[in-house]
Design a protein around this motif. Sequence first.
Motif, mmCIF file in Angstrom:
data_model
loop_
_atom_site.group_PDB
_atom_site.id
_atom_site.type_symbol
_atom_site.label_atom_id
_atom_site.label_comp_id
_atom_site.label_asym_id
_atom_site.label_seq_id
_atom_site.Cartn_x
_atom_site.Cartn_y
_atom_site.Cartn_z
ATOM 1 N N ASN A 300 0.815 -1.226 0.000
ATOM 2 C CA ASN A 300 0.000 0.000 0.000
ATOM 3 C C ASN A 300 0.848 1.275 0.000
ATOM 4 O OD1 ASN A 300 -2.154 -1.823 0.369
ATOM 5 N ND2 ASN A 300 -1.751 -1.805 2.579
ATOM 6 N N ASN A 301 2.073 1.149 -0.451
ATOM 7 C CA ASN A 301 2.994 2.293 -0.439
ATOM 8 C C ASN A 301 3.110 2.964 0.921
ATOM 9 O OD1 ASN A 301 4.638 2.765 -2.619
ATOM 10 N ND2 ASN A 301 2.874 3.362 -3.893
ATOM 11 N N GLY A 302 2.963 2.159 1.971
ATOM 12 C CA GLY A 302 3.032 2.698 3.339
ATOM 13 C C GLY A 302 4.456 2.721 3.859
ATOM 14 N N ASN A 303 4.578 2.740 5.183
ATOM 15 C CA ASN A 303 5.942 2.835 5.731
ATOM 16 C C ASN A 303 6.477 1.499 6.256
ATOM 17 O OD1 ASN A 303 4.560 2.574 8.055
ATOM 18 N ND2 ASN A 303 5.303 4.435 9.044
ATOM 19 N N THR A 304 5.798 0.409 5.887
ATOM 20 C CA THR A 304 6.365 -0.911 6.217
ATOM 21 C C THR A 304 6.994 -1.508 4.966
ATOM 22 O OG1 THR A 304 4.692 -1.288 7.910
ATOM 23 C CG2 THR A 304 5.858 -3.222 7.085
ATOM 24 N N LEU A 305 8.244 -1.906 5.125
ATOM 25 C CA LEU A 305 8.945 -2.533 4.014
ATOM 26 C C LEU A 305 8.970 -4.038 4.268
ATOM 27 C CD1 LEU A 305 10.510 -1.604 1.497
ATOM 28 C CD2 LEU A 305 12.595 -1.747 2.856
ATOM 29 N N VAL A 306 8.676 -4.802 3.232
ATOM 30 C CA VAL A 306 8.732 -6.259 3.343
ATOM 31 C C VAL A 306 9.866 -6.750 2.441
ATOM 32 C CG1 VAL A 306 7.470 -8.421 2.962
ATOM 33 C CG2 VAL A 306 6.249 -6.401 3.789
ATOM 34 N N ILE A 307 10.746 -7.557 3.034
ATOM 35 C CA ILE A 307 11.862 -8.094 2.247
ATOM 36 C C ILE A 307 11.686 -9.609 2.210
ATOM 37 C CG2 ILE A 307 14.386 -8.157 1.980
ATOM 38 C CD1 ILE A 307 13.324 -5.940 4.644
ATOM 39 N N LEU A 308 11.557 -10.153 1.012
ATOM 40 C CA LEU A 308 11.424 -11.609 0.852
ATOM 41 C C LEU A 308 12.801 -12.176 0.520
ATOM 42 C CD1 LEU A 308 8.206 -11.665 -1.407
ATOM 43 C CD2 LEU A 308 8.340 -11.764 1.104
ATOM 44 N N VAL A 309 13.208 -13.205 1.258
ATOM 45 C CA VAL A 309 14.545 -13.784 1.048
ATOM 46 C C VAL A 309 14.416 -15.300 0.933
ATOM 47 C CG1 VAL A 309 16.927 -13.854 1.896
ATOM 48 C CG2 VAL A 309 15.425 -11.994 2.626
ATOM 49 N N VAL A 310 15.002 -15.872 -0.108
ATOM 50 C CA VAL A 310 14.994 -17.338 -0.226
ATOM 51 C C VAL A 310 16.415 -17.862 -0.421
ATOM 52 C CG1 VAL A 310 12.647 -17.465 -1.176
ATOM 53 C CG2 VAL A 310 14.598 -17.308 -2.743
ATOM 54 N N GLN A 311 16.624 -19.074 0.060
ATOM 55 C CA GLN A 311 17.906 -19.757 -0.147
ATOM 56 C C GLN A 311 17.674 -21.251 0.054
ATOM 57 O OE1 GLN A 311 20.738 -18.665 2.953
ATOM 58 N NE2 GLN A 311 19.622 -19.765 4.524
ATOM 59 N N ASP A 312 18.664 -22.034 -0.355
ATOM 60 C CA ASP A 312 18.674 -23.458 -0.011
ATOM 61 C C ASP A 312 19.386 -23.565 1.341
ATOM 62 O OD1 ASP A 312 19.411 -26.162 0.323
ATOM 63 O OD2 ASP A 312 19.323 -26.510 -1.845
ATOM 64 N N ASN A 313 18.673 -24.064 2.358
ATOM 65 C CA ASN A 313 19.266 -24.113 3.702
ATOM 66 C C ASN A 313 20.542 -24.933 3.753
ATOM 67 O OD1 ASN A 313 17.013 -26.150 3.335
ATOM 68 N ND2 ASN A 313 18.080 -27.074 5.059
ATOM 69 N N LEU A 314 20.669 -25.931 2.863
ATOM 70 C CA LEU A 314 21.869 -26.770 2.911
ATOM 71 C C LEU A 314 23.027 -26.187 2.101
ATOM 72 C CD1 LEU A 314 20.336 -30.359 2.620
ATOM 73 C CD2 LEU A 314 21.360 -29.313 4.638
ATOM 74 N N VAL A 315 22.736 -25.225 1.208
ATOM 75 C CA VAL A 315 23.819 -24.681 0.374
ATOM 76 C C VAL A 315 24.214 -23.302 0.930
ATOM 77 C CG1 VAL A 315 24.702 -24.416 -1.964
ATOM 78 C CG2 VAL A 315 22.803 -25.968 -1.550
ATOM 79 N N LYS A 316 23.566 -22.214 0.490
ATOM 80 C CA LYS A 316 23.935 -20.911 1.053
ATOM 81 C C LYS A 316 23.694 -20.881 2.568
ATOM 82 C CE LYS A 316 25.296 -16.595 0.896
ATOM 83 N NZ LYS A 316 26.755 -16.384 1.101
ATOM 84 N N GLY A 317 22.742 -21.700 3.031
ATOM 85 C CA GLY A 317 22.462 -21.737 4.469
ATOM 86 C C GLY A 317 23.456 -22.564 5.268
ATOM 87 N N ALA A 318 24.353 -23.284 4.604
ATOM 88 C CA ALA A 318 25.283 -24.142 5.352
ATOM 89 C C ALA A 318 26.535 -24.479 4.523
ATOM 90 C CB ALA A 318 24.577 -25.418 5.815
#
Length: 345
Positions: A300-318
């Motif tokens: 809604n163009n408000g003042n809350t920013l949402v950041i979506l982040v994805v990764q493979d937990n076994l690769v970049k995550g470990a």
Amino acid sequence: MIKVGIVGGTGYTGVELLRLLSVHPDVELTAITSRKEDGLPVADMFPSLRGKVDLAFSAPDKVDLSKCDVVFFATPHGVAMAQAPALLAAGVKVIDLAADFRLKNQETFEQWYKIPHTCPELLEEAVYGLPELNREAVKNARLIANPGCYPTTMQLGFVPLLKANLIDASALIADAKSGVSGAGRKAEISTLFSESSDNFKAYGVSGHRHTPETVAQLQRFTGLPVNLIFTPHLVPMIRGMHSTLYARLTTDISNEALQELFESTYKDAPFVDVMPFGSHPETRSTRGSNMLRLALHRPNNGNTLVILVVQDNLVKGASGQAVQCMNLMFGLDETLGLQQVALLP
Ligand SMILES: NC(=O)C1=CN([C@@H]2O[C@H](COP(=O)(O)OP(=O)(O)OC[C@H]3O[C@@H](n4cnc5c(N)ncnc54)[C@H](OP(=O)(O)O)[C@@H]3O)[C@@H](O)[C@H]2O)C=CC1
Ligand SMILES: CC(=O)N[C@@H](CCC(=O)OP(=O)(O)O)C(=O)O
């Protein structure tokens, strides 16, 4: 060639290290341990490695890890701290995938992990292995504390905004989901097929050990006092992690400027993909690859920013992150052996 030892080769991060390192052009696998499978050829347990790994597992007390150039600990918390001092004294670099060296404060470690820390003298020296925020220190490290999987997503999402002083550091929220391999390969009722498939639940809501890790690092990287609400969930998939981060903007700033901030922060980071504003990154776009993808939204163009982040937990995550650190520690191209494209569908 870099002589590599892996302690804990039968677990999920261990076999992921083997998948990545068995085709790494500068690595010679030298020792892979298992307490239970001493003598069993690695490829007999993991046929995916037939023709790629011709070593057998060795009991930890039967191998001389001091002949390695680097040893990865893909083990539960508490194992690396017992062996790191002797290995470092023998000139061997150490990369711990567990949390033994992630928290600088011994008391905080003992409070969250419920085990005594047996070598607190190494806590200060240990380098937090998140290359995107700590690359120069990683290059010079002897001892790497590889980050937890959730903390990787939270830090890479929040740090650019905190560093630029654009959000309220006292009101960070992370709503995160992990595939079941995040819990490891050991037998546990909660990860049985009948318990974890066709089901969805939060856990650790009142307190998870990745909160103090993330808060401590966010504070170290930005110098700001931080407050974070972190809620992890278990989702019925094997690999993958999706973190939805919420932050309250404290400045009037355009979406274009926010996008530009993330793009410039990560312009030299080969494993962070800043997707176009408003994108919806999917976990499967990272499956089997070391890439972390993120996208910004402003509802809604408000003042809350949402950041979506994805990764493979076994690769970049470990394990991928650990190999990325190894590359930097040995003066190699950061991406060596880590160029796999995600597996689709
Ligand atoms: N799974 C994930 O997505 C992530 C995991 N991590 C961390 O990485 C570490 C490994 O995780 P994961 O691979 O999932 O765990 P697993 O349970 O799948 O594997 C653990 C491994 O450690 C070995 N092991 C257990 N106890 C000991 C011991 N006392 N001495 C030597 N070896 C031991 C086991 O082998 P054996 O019994 O054959 O000896 C096994 O190979 C953990 O600290 C975890 O928290 C971090 C980020 C993400
Ligand atoms: C799904 C699941 O159970 N995930 C694990 C985190 C895996 C990880 O990053 O582990 P460490 O910080 O322990 O090394 C958990 O929440 O305990």
